[in-house]
Design a protein around this motif. Structure first.
Motif, PDB file in Angstrom:
ATOM      1  N   VAL A 149      -7.041   3.102   3.527  1.00  0.00           N
ATOM      2  CA  VAL A 149      -6.423   1.939   3.632  1.00  0.00           C
ATOM      3  C   VAL A 149      -5.778   1.308   4.727  1.00  0.00           C
ATOM      4  CG1 VAL A 149      -6.541  -1.032   3.075  1.00  0.00           C
ATOM      5  CG2 VAL A 149      -8.321   0.928   2.044  1.00  0.00           C
ATOM      6  N   ALA A 150      -4.422   2.051   4.030  1.00  0.00           N
ATOM      7  CA  ALA A 150      -3.196   1.675   4.733  1.00  0.00           C
ATOM      8  C   ALA A 150      -2.827   2.141   6.326  1.00  0.00           C
ATOM      9  CB  ALA A 150      -1.429   2.124   3.883  1.00  0.00           C
ATOM     10  N   ALA A 151      -3.545   3.080   6.553  1.00  0.00           N
ATOM     11  CA  ALA A 151      -3.444   4.177   7.457  1.00  0.00           C
ATOM     12  C   ALA A 151      -4.384   3.186   8.628  1.00  0.00           C
ATOM     13  CB  ALA A 151      -4.427   5.318   7.586  1.00  0.00           C
ATOM     14  N   ALA A 152      -5.610   3.203   8.310  1.00  0.00           N
ATOM     15  CA  ALA A 152      -6.651   1.836   8.966  1.00  0.00           C
ATOM     16  C   ALA A 152      -6.259   0.601   9.033  1.00  0.00           C
ATOM     17  CB  ALA A 152      -7.847   1.720   7.613  1.00  0.00           C
ATOM     18  N   ILE A 153      -5.427   0.338   8.431  1.00  0.00           N
ATOM     19  CA  ILE A 153      -4.466  -1.283   8.428  1.00  0.00           C
ATOM     20  C   ILE A 153      -3.605  -1.022   9.931  1.00  0.00           C
ATOM     21  CG2 ILE A 153      -3.007  -3.040   7.991  1.00  0.00           C
ATOM     22  CD1 ILE A 153      -4.602  -2.909   5.485  1.00  0.00           C
ATOM     23  N   ALA A 154      -2.879   0.062   9.916  1.00  0.00           N
ATOM     24  CA  ALA A 154      -1.814  -0.300  11.254  1.00  0.00           C
ATOM     25  C   ALA A 154      -2.227   0.577  11.464  1.00  0.00           C
ATOM     26  CB  ALA A 154      -0.934   1.568  10.172  1.00  0.00           C
ATOM     27  N   THR A 155      -3.374   1.562  12.148  1.00  0.00           N
ATOM     28  CA  THR A 155      -3.985   1.142  13.570  1.00  0.00           C
ATOM     29  C   THR A 155      -4.511   0.269  13.864  1.00  0.00           C
ATOM     30  OG1 THR A 155      -4.453   4.061  12.967  1.00  0.00           O
ATOM     31  CG2 THR A 155      -5.694   2.808  14.442  1.00  0.00           C
ATOM     32  N   VAL A 156      -5.649  -0.497  13.356  1.00  0.00           N
ATOM     33  CA  VAL A 156      -5.963  -1.498  14.057  1.00  0.00           C
ATOM     34  C   VAL A 156      -5.608  -2.963  14.259  1.00  0.00           C
ATOM     35  CG1 VAL A 156      -8.205  -3.207  13.519  1.00  0.00           C
ATOM     36  CG2 VAL A 156      -8.130  -0.562  12.607  1.00  0.00           C
ATOM     37  N   ILE A 157      -4.232  -3.089  13.960  1.00  0.00           N
ATOM     38  CA  ILE A 157      -3.217  -4.404  13.574  1.00  0.00           C
ATOM     39  C   ILE A 157      -2.703  -3.737  14.611  1.00  0.00           C
ATOM     40  CG2 ILE A 157      -1.687  -5.607  12.798  1.00  0.00           C
ATOM     41  CD1 ILE A 157      -4.846  -6.461  11.726  1.00  0.00           C
TER      42      ILE A 157
ATOM     43  N   LEU B 227       0.605  -0.791   0.031  1.00  0.00           N
ATOM     44  CA  LEU B 227       0.163   0.189  -0.296  1.00  0.00           C
ATOM     45  C   LEU B 227       0.486   1.033   0.090  1.00  0.00           C
ATOM     46  CD1 LEU B 227      -3.284  -1.388   2.211  1.00  0.00           C
ATOM     47  CD2 LEU B 227      -3.018  -0.727   0.206  1.00  0.00           C
ATOM     48  N   PHE B 228       1.713   1.007   0.713  1.00  0.00           N
ATOM     49  CA  PHE B 228       2.739   2.646   1.212  1.00  0.00           C
ATOM     50  C   PHE B 228       3.560   2.538  -0.664  1.00  0.00           C
ATOM     51  CE2 PHE B 228       2.482   2.889   5.629  1.00  0.00           C
ATOM     52  CZ  PHE B 228       1.230   3.979   5.840  1.00  0.00           C
ATOM     53  N   VAL B 229       3.694   1.235  -1.430  1.00  0.00           N
ATOM     54  CA  VAL B 229       4.778   1.429  -2.638  1.00  0.00           C
ATOM     55  C   VAL B 229       3.101   2.604  -2.967  1.00  0.00           C
ATOM     56  CG1 VAL B 229       5.672  -0.033  -4.005  1.00  0.00           C
ATOM     57  CG2 VAL B 229       6.434  -0.309  -2.129  1.00  0.00           C
ATOM     58  N   LEU B 230       2.744   2.296  -3.496  1.00  0.00           N
ATOM     59  CA  LEU B 230       0.878   2.500  -4.550  1.00  0.00           C
ATOM     60  C   LEU B 230       1.562   3.849  -4.367  1.00  0.00           C
ATOM     61  CD1 LEU B 230      -1.611  -0.350  -4.717  1.00  0.00           C
ATOM     62  CD2 LEU B 230       0.169   0.232  -5.947  1.00  0.00           C
ATOM     63  N   GLY B 231       0.974   3.834  -2.532  1.00  0.00           N
ATOM     64  CA  GLY B 231       0.632   5.604  -2.155  1.00  0.00           C
ATOM     65  C   GLY B 231       1.721   6.480  -2.784  1.00  0.00           C
ATOM     66  N   ALA B 232       2.933   5.930  -2.213  1.00  0.00           N
ATOM     67  CA  ALA B 232       4.005   7.150  -2.918  1.00  0.00           C
ATOM     68  C   ALA B 232       4.405   7.215  -4.240  1.00  0.00           C
ATOM     69  CB  ALA B 232       5.310   6.494  -2.155  1.00  0.00           C
ATOM     70  N   ALA B 233       3.669   6.125  -5.443  1.00  0.00           N
ATOM     71  CA  ALA B 233       3.566   6.100  -6.183  1.00  0.00           C
ATOM     72  C   ALA B 233       2.880   7.417  -6.976  1.00  0.00           C
ATOM     73  CB  ALA B 233       3.491   4.750  -7.475  1.00  0.00           C
ATOM     74  N   LEU B 234       1.402   7.266  -6.163  1.00  0.00           N
ATOM     75  CA  LEU B 234       0.943   7.792  -6.667  1.00  0.00           C
ATOM     76  C   LEU B 234       1.070   9.136  -6.417  1.00  0.00           C
ATOM     77  CD1 LEU B 234      -2.418   5.733  -5.939  1.00  0.00           C
ATOM     78  CD2 LEU B 234      -1.896   6.390  -8.353  1.00  0.00           C
ATOM     79  N   SER B 235       1.090   9.491  -4.934  1.00  0.00           N
ATOM     80  CA  SER B 235       1.489  10.477  -4.738  1.00  0.00           C
ATOM     81  C   SER B 235       2.176  11.386  -5.178  1.00  0.00           C
ATOM     82  CB  SER B 235       1.697  11.454  -3.285  1.00  0.00           C
ATOM     83  OG  SER B 235       2.955  10.596  -2.276  1.00  0.00           O
ATOM     84  N   GLY B 236       3.990  10.836  -5.803  1.00  0.00           N
ATOM     85  CA  GLY B 236       4.477  11.668  -6.361  1.00  0.00           C
ATOM     86  C   GLY B 236       4.337  11.246  -7.846  1.00  0.00           C
TER      87      GLY B 236
ATOM     88  N   ALA C 257      -7.186  15.340 -10.296  1.00  0.00           N
ATOM     89  CA  ALA C 257      -8.007  14.512  -9.034  1.00  0.00           C
ATOM     90  C   ALA C 257      -8.319  13.570  -9.253  1.00  0.00           C
ATOM     91  CB  ALA C 257     -10.294  15.483  -9.870  1.00  0.00           C
ATOM     92  N   VAL C 258      -7.754  12.741 -10.202  1.00  0.00           N
ATOM     93  CA  VAL C 258      -8.506  11.186 -10.438  1.00  0.00           C
ATOM     94  C   VAL C 258      -7.003  10.785  -9.803  1.00  0.00           C
ATOM     95  CG1 VAL C 258      -7.764   9.404 -12.199  1.00  0.00           C
ATOM     96  CG2 VAL C 258      -9.696  11.227 -11.909  1.00  0.00           C
ATOM     97  N   PHE C 259      -6.023  10.804  -9.702  1.00  0.00           N
ATOM     98  CA  PHE C 259      -5.056  10.562  -9.377  1.00  0.00           C
ATOM     99  C   PHE C 259      -4.999  10.772  -7.475  1.00  0.00           C
ATOM    100  CE2 PHE C 259      -3.451   9.950 -13.422  1.00  0.00           C
ATOM    101  CZ  PHE C 259      -2.699   9.031 -13.314  1.00  0.00           C
ATOM    102  N   ASN C 260      -5.306  11.549  -7.355  1.00  0.00           N
ATOM    103  CA  ASN C 260      -5.584  12.255  -6.048  1.00  0.00           C
ATOM    104  C   ASN C 260      -6.329  11.646  -5.322  1.00  0.00           C
ATOM    105  OD1 ASN C 260      -4.371  15.241  -4.680  1.00  0.00           O
ATOM    106  ND2 ASN C 260      -3.898  14.735  -7.237  1.00  0.00           N
ATOM    107  N   PHE C 261      -7.548  11.260  -6.376  1.00  0.00           N
ATOM    108  CA  PHE C 261      -8.261  10.142  -5.354  1.00  0.00           C
ATOM    109  C   PHE C 261      -8.640   9.010  -4.976  1.00  0.00           C
ATOM    110  CE2 PHE C 261     -11.589   6.987  -6.049  1.00  0.00           C
ATOM    111  CZ  PHE C 261     -12.416   8.077  -4.660  1.00  0.00           C
ATOM    112  N   LEU C 262      -7.523   8.627  -6.148  1.00  0.00           N
ATOM    113  CA  LEU C 262      -6.789   6.575  -5.719  1.00  0.00           C
ATOM    114  C   LEU C 262      -5.436   7.032  -4.453  1.00  0.00           C
ATOM    115  CD1 LEU C 262      -6.683   6.031  -9.513  1.00  0.00           C
ATOM    116  CD2 LEU C 262      -8.256   5.163  -8.544  1.00  0.00           C
ATOM    117  N   ALA C 263      -4.951   8.345  -5.217  1.00  0.00           N
ATOM    118  CA  ALA C 263      -4.241   8.319  -3.182  1.00  0.00           C
ATOM    119  C   ALA C 263      -4.492   8.453  -2.107  1.00  0.00           C
ATOM    120  CB  ALA C 263      -2.961   9.299  -3.505  1.00  0.00           C
ATOM    121  N   VAL C 264      -6.009   9.078  -2.339  1.00  0.00           N
ATOM    122  CA  VAL C 264      -5.784   9.003  -0.926  1.00  0.00           C
ATOM    123  C   VAL C 264      -6.641   7.935  -0.510  1.00  0.00           C
ATOM    124  CG1 VAL C 264      -7.936   9.688  -0.174  1.00  0.00           C
ATOM    125  CG2 VAL C 264      -7.162  11.673  -1.069  1.00  0.00           C
TER     126      VAL C 264
END
Length: 330
Positions: free
Chosen positions: A263-271, A206-215, A251-258
């Motif tokens: 999802v990454a933040a939710a998984i990290a918090t819960v687990i 997820l963080f690889v995807l998130g970094a790629a999309l934000s980049g 807007a599209v790429f920002n939405f995908l990154a969001v």
């Protein structure tokens, strides 16, 4: 009232989503690479979870003698010999107390250094791409002690942290040669560690995807800024058409990154919170506790928040309605 926004924006406001995208990219990279590289020690506290094993194995130490029950004394009617016996008895008790205190001090010192005697570290921390180990400085009993890193594994995707194997191996080569069968890890602790291993691999993806999309959002925003300057010299129709394409793309790429970072933040918090509670509760009997990495969780939500604000900026240009004002005739 129009269906879309005006699709027009000045150049300087575009630096707002640019700054937000850069912030999201940097936070994602820190969460991904914390615990590795030259900033290993500085970023150690940005772990998903830390295990405190400084109390592990202390049940193997001899118990304190200070609580041994006193032996009942025989009653006597008095006399010189009885007084002399009482005096000698008091002296003997003083000597016994002194010896007991010395023994308890030795046991206490050994308990403080038990992890060193066993050959294990006082703490272990799990990062997205590796795990580290070390000792508390200045020591584990000091409030606010910091993590002194002694070693970290090589950076890799999908790391596997096996606490049972680490403790068994370290103890088997330790100078005291304790029998680990006497202190087996609770099943709930092992299950919580396995859940962490699965979560770490998911977070890596997820963080690889998130970094790629934000980049990519950074590059697209820079392109929008450059084109905005060029389109400013063209006629209004062509400028509006150019802005429409780049605004929708951002807007599209920002939405995908969001979505990915949420999802990454939710998984990290819960687990992290669940594993911390499980390990601390079940591991209390063997001297093991855990703490969720709140700084790491903060990084995750910070990256999400930055991209969400950038998405709000772009969506406000294309999705919010435009009000057309007409001059009234007098």
């Amino acid at each position: 009232m129009g269906v879309f926004g005006s699709w027009k924006v000045k150049t300087w406001p575009l630096f707002i989503p640019l700054a937000l995208s850069i912030a999201a990219f940097v936070l994602s990279m820190i969460a991904l690479f914390a615990g590795t590289g030259p900033q290993q020690q500085a970023l150690e506290e940005y772990h998903m979870l830390s295990l405190n094993v400084s109390g592990f194995g202390q049940d193997l130490l001899p118990s304190s003698t200070e609580n041994d029950p006193a032996q009942p004394s025989e009653s006597s009617s008095g006399g010189f010999w009885d007084s002399l016996g009482d005096t000698l008895g008091d002296i003997g008790d003083d000597i016994q107390d002194a010896v007991t205190d010395q023994v308890n001090d030795v046991i206490g010192d050994l308990a403080d250094e038990i992890t060193d005697k066993l050959g294990i570290s006082q703490w272990y921390s799990l990062h997205v791409m590796n795990w580290c180990q070390g000792d508390f400085a200045p020591n584990s009993s000091v409030v606010g002690a910091w993590y002194n890193t002694t070693n970290c594994t090589e950076r890799a995707a999908g790391i596997r942290f096996n606490l049972t194997e680490i403790l068994n191996h370290e103890i088997s080569v330790g100078p005291l040669h304790f029998n680990t069968a006497e202190i087996p890890l609770p099943e709930r602790v092992e299950r919580a560690v396995e859940d962490l291993n699965s979560a770490l691999f998911a977070l890596f993806v997820l963080f690889v995807l998130g970094a790629a999309l934000s980049g990519f959002s950074i590059l697209l925003t820079l392109a929008t800024i450059a084109f905005s300057v060029l389109w400013g010299r063209r006629n209004g129709h062509r400028r509006q058409a150019g802005h429409k394409k780049t605004i929708i793309g951002n807007a599209v790429f920002n939405f995908l990154a969001v979505v990915v970072l949420a999802v990454a933040a939710a998984i990290a918090t819960v687990i992290a919170r669940k594993a911390s509670a499980e390990i601390t509760d079940a591991g209390d009997e063997v001297g093991i506790s855990a703490n969720a990495g709140m700084k790491f969780i903060g990084l995750c939500w910070g990256a999400f928040g930055a991209m969400f604000l950038a998405f709000v900026f772009w969506s406000s240009l294309c999705c919010f309605p435009r009000v057309t004002y007409r001059k009234s005739r007098v």
